[in-house]
Motif scaffolding. Structure first.
Motif, PDB file in Angstrom:
ATOM      1  N   ASN A 139       0.853  -1.203   0.000  1.00 29.12           N
ATOM      2  CA  ASN A 139       0.000   0.000   0.000  1.00 29.12           C
ATOM      3  C   ASN A 139       0.879   1.240   0.000  1.00 29.12           C
ATOM      4  N   ALA A 140       0.308   2.360  -0.442  1.00 30.22           N
ATOM      5  CA  ALA A 140       1.086   3.584  -0.662  1.00 30.22           C
ATOM      6  C   ALA A 140       1.663   4.128   0.638  1.00 30.22           C
ATOM      7  N   TYR A 141       0.875   4.128   1.711  1.00 30.31           N
ATOM      8  CA  TYR A 141       1.389   4.660   2.968  1.00 30.31           C
ATOM      9  C   TYR A 141       2.565   3.813   3.462  1.00 30.31           C
ATOM     10  N   GLY A 142       2.467   2.518   3.294  1.00 27.57           N
ATOM     11  CA  GLY A 142       3.563   1.652   3.698  1.00 27.57           C
ATOM     12  C   GLY A 142       4.826   1.923   2.907  1.00 27.57           C
ATOM     13  N   VAL A 143       4.678   2.108   1.590  1.00 30.48           N
ATOM     14  CA  VAL A 143       5.835   2.417   0.745  1.00 30.48           C
ATOM     15  C   VAL A 143       6.477   3.715   1.199  1.00 30.48           C
TER      16      VAL A 143
END
Length: 237
Positions: A139-143
């Motif tokens: 997911n984008a926040y994780g990246v």
């Protein structure tokens, strides 16, 4: 020239560095405690603990022969690691138990490296682990979170003076040791209030038919023993 450069790089990463002044070690411990205890700073810094928590699940899943599908990190500092394999058995138990113990054990390993004067190796090793973890984020926040964390380690290890590197390394290890303690108490409080019915401790209870309280006790023991042992190494006691 290439051989010399490679040799210099090897010496830089795997060589030893002098210990920082004792006051710096203590100051970094106090700074880490000032981040872990108050709610405001902890709310943001807990993202780093979540990275270690979910990374622990993912690493042990792979080591136990499971297939890692992906890791998600959320803005509320929660996370999710999905793996495939046998739904019961030792591999699943170890995978479930790895989350809450991972930050403290990473801190303990980091303290051992610092006690052995391997400051640069710790920084580069952490960068490599974060880079590997990045490939499993879904997911984008994780990246974004992993990129910021890994980029910080890379910049500090490559561009700053040895004194800054030492201070950063000690601050990170103190934070993992101290920050590994608080989430277990938070989980215990949530369960006492009837929350977190699907926590790692509850999943372990269902997998092993051992009460969740036992697993909470185990998490506490690992966190506190790691803090005591790692703290002694950091303070050179």
């Amino acid at each position: 020239m290439a051989e010399t450069s490679l040799g210099d790089l090897w010496d830089r990463v795997f060589g030893t560095q002098p210990d920082p002044d004792p006051w710096l070690v203590v100051a970094m411990g106090v700074a880490a405690l000032a981040v872990v205890l108050p709610h405001g700073p902890w709310r943001l810094a807990r993202n780093a603990v979540t990275i270690a928590h979910e990374g622990g699940h993912g690493l042990v899943a792979l080591l136990s022969g499971r297939r890692l599908d992906g890791i998600r990190l959320h803005s509320d500092t929660s996370g999710l690691t999905v793996s495939r394999g046998k739904p019961t058995g030792l591999g699943m138990v170890l995978t479930a138990a790895a989350g809450y113990t991972a930050p403290s054990l990473l801190g303990l390993g980091g303290a051992w490296l610092l006690a052995a004067h391997h400051i640069t190796l710790l920084l580069w090793g952490a960068t490599a682990l974060l880079l590997l973890m990045l490939f499993m984020i879904r997911n984008a926040y994780g990246v974004l979170t992993v990129l910021v964390s890994g980029g910080t380690f890379l910049l500090v290890s490559w561009l700053t003076e040895p004194e800054v590197q030492a201070g950063f390394a000690y601050a990170v290890v103190w934070f993992l040791l101290l920050g590994g303690v608080r989430p277990v108490f938070e989980l215990q409080t949530k369960r006492r209030r009837g929350g977190a019915p699907d926590s790692d401790a509850d999943q372990l209870s269902r997998l092993t038919n051992v009460p969740a309280a036992f697993w909470l006790l185990l998490f506490h023991a690992v966190a506190l023993c790691s803090l005591i042992g790692g703290g002694r190494w950091l303070l050179d006691l």
